[in-house]
Design an enzyme around this catalytic site. Sequence first.
Site, PDB file in Angstrom:
ATOM      1  N   ASP A  66       4.456  24.022  72.488  1.00  0.00           N
ATOM      2  CA  ASP A  66       4.251  25.027  73.528  1.00  0.00           C
ATOM      3  C   ASP A  66       3.461  26.195  72.954  1.00  0.00           C
ATOM      4  OD1 ASP A  66       4.354  26.995  75.465  1.00  0.00           O
ATOM      5  OD2 ASP A  66       6.530  26.913  75.749  1.00  0.00           O
ATOM      6  N   SER A 104       6.414  31.563  84.781  1.00  0.00           N
ATOM      7  CA  SER A 104       7.383  31.505  83.684  1.00  0.00           C
ATOM      8  C   SER A 104       7.033  32.463  82.550  1.00  0.00           C
ATOM      9  CB  SER A 104       7.479  30.072  83.142  1.00  0.00           C
ATOM     10  OG  SER A 104       6.210  29.611  82.710  1.00  0.00           O
ATOM     11  N   HIS A 139       3.910  29.959  76.163  1.00  0.00           N
ATOM     12  CA  HIS A 139       4.973  30.960  76.231  1.00  0.00           C
ATOM     13  C   HIS A 139       5.107  31.654  74.872  1.00  0.00           C
ATOM     14  CE1 HIS A 139       5.828  28.083  79.508  1.00  0.00           C
ATOM     15  NE2 HIS A 139       6.178  29.183  80.166  1.00  0.00           N
TER      16      HIS A 139
END
Length: 357
Positions: free
Chosen positions: A336, A110, A339
């Site tokens: 998060d 990802s 990312h």
Amino acid sequence: MASHLSLAYTTTGCGSTKTIMKLTWPKRGVKLPRVVIIRTGKWVYDPSYPLYDTSCPYLSTAVSCQKNGRPDSEYQKWKWKPHSCSIPRFDALKFLAKMRKKRIMLVGDSIMRNQWESLVCLVQGVIPTGRKKVTYNGISMGFHALDFDTSIEFCWAPLLVELKKGPENKRILHLDLIEENARYWRGVDILVFDSAHWWTHPEKKSWDFYMEGQSFFRNMNQMVAYQKGLTTWAKWVDLNLDPRQTRVIFRSMSPRHNRENGWKCYNQKTPLPSFSHQHVPEPLIVLQEVLKRMRFPVYLQDITTMSAFRRDGHPSVYRRVINQEERQHPTDFSSDCSHWCLPGVPDSWNEMLSAIL
């Protein structure tokens, strides 16, 4: 027969001369490529950034930090400046001209999808409406610039090797099988790989068993398994690709800032100024050792250290829309720190990638 050459060669204007790897060339006359390793430098504030607007239609919700309510935007205005050289500002038309009639594919997890969205947003603004489209094919998707006959593709293969369902629905990671994923990579002009995060998740594993040949293993040292998986990938590249037709780049692992229960990146607004000591992650050491043993000349794009400064660049709680009431209690939500917000840090990775190409 190919001749074996031990070659020392320099980086492209950044860093010091290094002996990087042994290369086996298929025949004489193949132009020697250069490996780009840009480890030392600093982030410089540049008010002319970002390079595209937050309204880019190809951004997924999880990285659209401004739309999700992140109140600050200074994290978008930093440019990576290596010592002793500079990386050219990304020029979408020049990039598309270099990529005319070519396919470039980013393969990985990802975070590689994160980089793919960045690259698509960097180029899409110069392409007229109706002259661009996105297509889907199994585990891959592609952005197409029709007037340039160029495709920028992403292929989902976070472990590179195959993860399959076995008896009793058990998830089996086949350390020596890769063709189900690799069939998507054939015929691509430029391949950019990454694979590290799924191998090193401390909190969960995505498989129940390892399998190698006919042998099953419930437990294996993570770095031993990673080395085996990378070696399978390396053998596939050596046997199936021709360096005169395909360029291969392996992007090093993107750093996490997940300490302190995932909150180390929350409310960070500027890059770290320095490190008390420079840590080289073990997966990067394993990767370098595998690349050294390859015949195919793979470019190592090292983004690990440069990105480690940027704990301000992650979505944190802004990976989804946060309303005014929820902002009063941000610690009620997961953060998060893996990312990256876009526009943001992966744009600099792609500026470096464009310079390599």
